[in-house]
Design a protein around this motif. Structure first.
Motif, PDB file in Angstrom:
ATOM      1  N   UNK A 116      12.062  14.473  -2.966  1.00 48.39           N
ATOM      2  CA  UNK A 116      12.757  15.391  -2.072  1.00 48.39           C
ATOM      3  C   UNK A 116      11.744  15.953  -1.085  1.00 48.39           C
ATOM      4  N   UNK A 117      12.124  15.939   0.174  1.00 50.47           N
ATOM      5  CA  UNK A 117      11.288  16.505   1.230  1.00 50.47           C
ATOM      6  C   UNK A 117      11.973  17.771   1.729  1.00 50.47           C
ATOM      7  N   UNK A 118      11.236  18.866   1.767  1.00 47.50           N
ATOM      8  CA  UNK A 118      11.774  20.133   2.254  1.00 47.50           C
ATOM      9  C   UNK A 118      11.026  20.511   3.526  1.00 47.50           C
ATOM     10  N   UNK A 119      11.770  20.579   4.625  1.00 51.06           N
ATOM     11  CA  UNK A 119      11.181  20.854   5.932  1.00 51.06           C
ATOM     12  C   UNK A 119      11.499  22.285   6.339  1.00 51.06           C
ATOM     13  N   UNK A 120      10.449  23.099   6.495  1.00 51.66           N
ATOM     14  CA  UNK A 120      10.601  24.462   6.995  1.00 51.66           C
ATOM     15  C   UNK A 120      10.204  24.479   8.465  1.00 51.66           C
ATOM     16  N   UNK A 121      10.277  25.630   9.083  1.00 50.73           N
ATOM     17  CA  UNK A 121       9.943  25.705  10.506  1.00 50.73           C
ATOM     18  C   UNK A 121       8.474  25.426  10.767  1.00 50.73           C
ATOM     19  N   UNK A 122       7.615  25.663   9.771  1.00 54.74           N
ATOM     20  CA  UNK A 122       6.176  25.528  10.005  1.00 54.74           C
ATOM     21  C   UNK A 122       5.463  24.580   9.050  1.00 54.74           C
ATOM     22  N   UNK A 123       6.177  24.016   8.084  1.00 53.25           N
ATOM     23  CA  UNK A 123       5.517  23.149   7.111  1.00 53.25           C
ATOM     24  C   UNK A 123       6.544  22.213   6.476  1.00 53.25           C
ATOM     25  N   UNK A 169      14.413  32.540  16.859  1.00 50.99           N
ATOM     26  CA  UNK A 169      14.935  31.300  17.430  1.00 50.99           C
ATOM     27  C   UNK A 169      13.812  30.308  17.731  1.00 50.99           C
ATOM     28  N   UNK A 170      12.682  30.782  18.186  1.00 50.00           N
ATOM     29  CA  UNK A 170      11.571  29.877  18.479  1.00 50.00           C
ATOM     30  C   UNK A 170      11.061  29.198  17.205  1.00 50.00           C
ATOM     31  N   UNK A 171      11.208  29.850  16.082  1.00 45.02           N
ATOM     32  CA  UNK A 171      10.741  29.285  14.815  1.00 45.02           C
ATOM     33  C   UNK A 171      11.777  28.385  14.154  1.00 45.02           C
ATOM     34  N   UNK A 172      13.066  28.592  14.472  1.00 42.97           N
ATOM     35  CA  UNK A 172      14.120  27.940  13.682  1.00 42.97           C
ATOM     36  C   UNK A 172      15.150  27.166  14.493  1.00 42.97           C
ATOM     37  N   UNK A 173      14.884  26.919  15.767  1.00 47.15           N
ATOM     38  CA  UNK A 173      15.874  26.264  16.621  1.00 47.15           C
ATOM     39  C   UNK A 173      16.226  24.845  16.174  1.00 47.15           C
ATOM     40  N   UNK A 174      15.336  24.182  15.442  1.00 53.47           N
ATOM     41  CA  UNK A 174      15.587  22.776  15.081  1.00 53.47           C
ATOM     42  C   UNK A 174      16.585  22.617  13.929  1.00 53.47           C
ATOM     43  N   UNK A 175      16.962  23.720  13.298  1.00 51.50           N
ATOM     44  CA  UNK A 175      17.911  23.634  12.190  1.00 51.50           C
ATOM     45  C   UNK A 175      19.335  23.591  12.725  1.00 51.50           C
ATOM     46  N   UNK A 186      24.086  27.519  22.945  1.00 55.31           N
ATOM     47  CA  UNK A 186      24.277  26.075  22.824  1.00 55.31           C
ATOM     48  C   UNK A 186      23.408  25.308  23.815  1.00 55.31           C
ATOM     49  N   UNK A 187      23.385  25.745  25.067  1.00 59.09           N
ATOM     50  CA  UNK A 187      22.591  25.047  26.091  1.00 59.09           C
ATOM     51  C   UNK A 187      21.101  25.172  25.791  1.00 59.09           C
ATOM     52  N   UNK A 188      20.681  26.348  25.405  1.00 60.54           N
ATOM     53  CA  UNK A 188      19.250  26.550  25.107  1.00 60.54           C
ATOM     54  C   UNK A 188      18.822  25.703  23.922  1.00 60.54           C
ATOM     55  N   UNK A 189      19.637  25.666  22.859  1.00 57.16           N
ATOM     56  CA  UNK A 189      19.295  24.896  21.675  1.00 57.16           C
ATOM     57  C   UNK A 189      19.167  23.409  22.004  1.00 57.16           C
ATOM     58  N   UNK A 190      20.115  22.886  22.775  1.00 59.96           N
ATOM     59  CA  UNK A 190      20.060  21.472  23.143  1.00 59.96           C
ATOM     60  C   UNK A 190      18.785  21.168  23.925  1.00 59.96           C
ATOM     61  N   UNK A 191      18.470  21.980  24.919  1.00 59.79           N
ATOM     62  CA  UNK A 191      17.282  21.754  25.745  1.00 59.79           C
ATOM     63  C   UNK A 191      16.002  21.861  24.933  1.00 59.79           C
ATOM     64  N   UNK A 192      15.958  22.853  24.044  1.00 61.25           N
ATOM     65  CA  UNK A 192      14.739  23.068  23.238  1.00 61.25           C
ATOM     66  C   UNK A 192      14.545  21.933  22.239  1.00 61.25           C
ATOM     67  N   UNK A 193      15.624  21.460  21.639  1.00 65.87           N
ATOM     68  CA  UNK A 193      15.541  20.366  20.684  1.00 65.87           C
ATOM     69  C   UNK A 193      15.144  19.066  21.371  1.00 65.87           C
TER      70      UNK A 193
END
Length: 267
Positions: free
Chosen positions: A41-48, A177-183, A214-221
């Motif tokens: 199992x791989x657990x992906x956090x915002x920083x590790x 949001x800067x730490x967790x936008x990819x979730x 929604x727009x910010x998340x898409x652009x950041x991802x």
């Protein structure tokens, strides 16, 4: 295949994915305590990112945003035994057992090396999954108490997680949001974790970023995806889920619309 020791809230589960690959964004409402039997199992956090295999024991605290990827390994399916520490169970336990006073810790995944208490505990659970009528409630309650007592014995800091019954307060939205936008979560989850109603979350977001969430998340991802493709030389099929897209075709379309070329053209 998934076996449960029958209980009103399905608090003990034996999970087996056979040949399946599973990936989920999670933010559990309860603490997850589990032992990996086979597979990884791989657990992906915002920083590790952490990878766990057979014999590893993990505590995933509640409200911890993470991506959990489970997959077979060495011709063995992914299997684990999972204990869910429900809110009411914990309140009852700590009403009878005083929590140790300590400074609250930042939320993070906790893992434990092999220990005689853990080996004995998880070994004792396996036969219960074959009981036709399941465990009586009183025995289930004892096994949950036993797990909590073992955890507190081998981890002096765990009360900072398990005995914390507070709800999230209003926090800095931009930093979160800067730490967790990819979730890949509903906006309602993001708003809850920042201590806001959905309406307030959207209003504060526009005030900070001048854009809808929604727009910010898409652009950041998409920016993160571009970095992973160009710098880490990852393939699109490896990247799209990691940056929060649900399927490859949507990711490829959005990427080309943003940058003017398809993701595979970077490689």
């Amino acid at each position: 295949m998934e076996k449960r020791i029958p209980a009103p809230l399905a608090e003990v589960v034996h999970s087996c994915l056979a040949d399946k690959f599973s990936r989920n964004e999670v933010m559990p409402d309860d603490h997850y305590f589990f032992r990996v039997i086979s597979g990884e199992v791989k657990i992906v956090l915002s920083d590790v990112t952490q990878v766990f295999g057979p014999g590893d024991t993990i505590l995933l605290p509640r409200r911890q945003l993470s991506t959990v990827i489970q997959y077979p390994k060495d011709n063995q399916p992914y299997q684990c035994v999972l204990i869910i520490f429900k809110h009411e169970r914990l309140k009852d336990y700590y009403s009878r057992n005083r929590a140790k006073e300590q400074t609250a810790l930042s939320t993070a995944v906790r893992s434990y090396a092999k220990h005689p208490l853990l080996e004995s505990y998880f070994g004792s659970l396996i036969p219960y999954f074959d009981l036709p009528d399941g465990l009586p409630e009183k025995i289930l309650a004892l096994k949950i108490d036993e797990a909590l007592t073992i955890l507190r014995t081998i981890d002096e800091c765990v009360d900072a997680f398990l005995a914390d019954f507070s709800e999230p307060g209003k926090i800095d939205l931009a930093s979160f949001m800067e730490q967790n936008y990819m979730f890949n979560m509903p906006l309602k989850k993001f708003s809850y974790l920042t201590g806001r109603s959905l309406t307030t979350f959207k209003r504060d977001f526009i005030n900070i970023y001048g854009s809808t969430p929604q727009r910010w998340l898409t652009k950041r991802r998409l920016k993160l995806a571009h970095d992973l493709l160009s710098e880490n030389k990852q393939k699109p099929v490896e990247v799209y889920r990691e940056v929060g897209f649900e399927n490859l075709s949507h990711f490829s379309y959005a990427f080309k619309k943003q940058f003017g070329y398809a993701p595979k053209e970077i490689l």
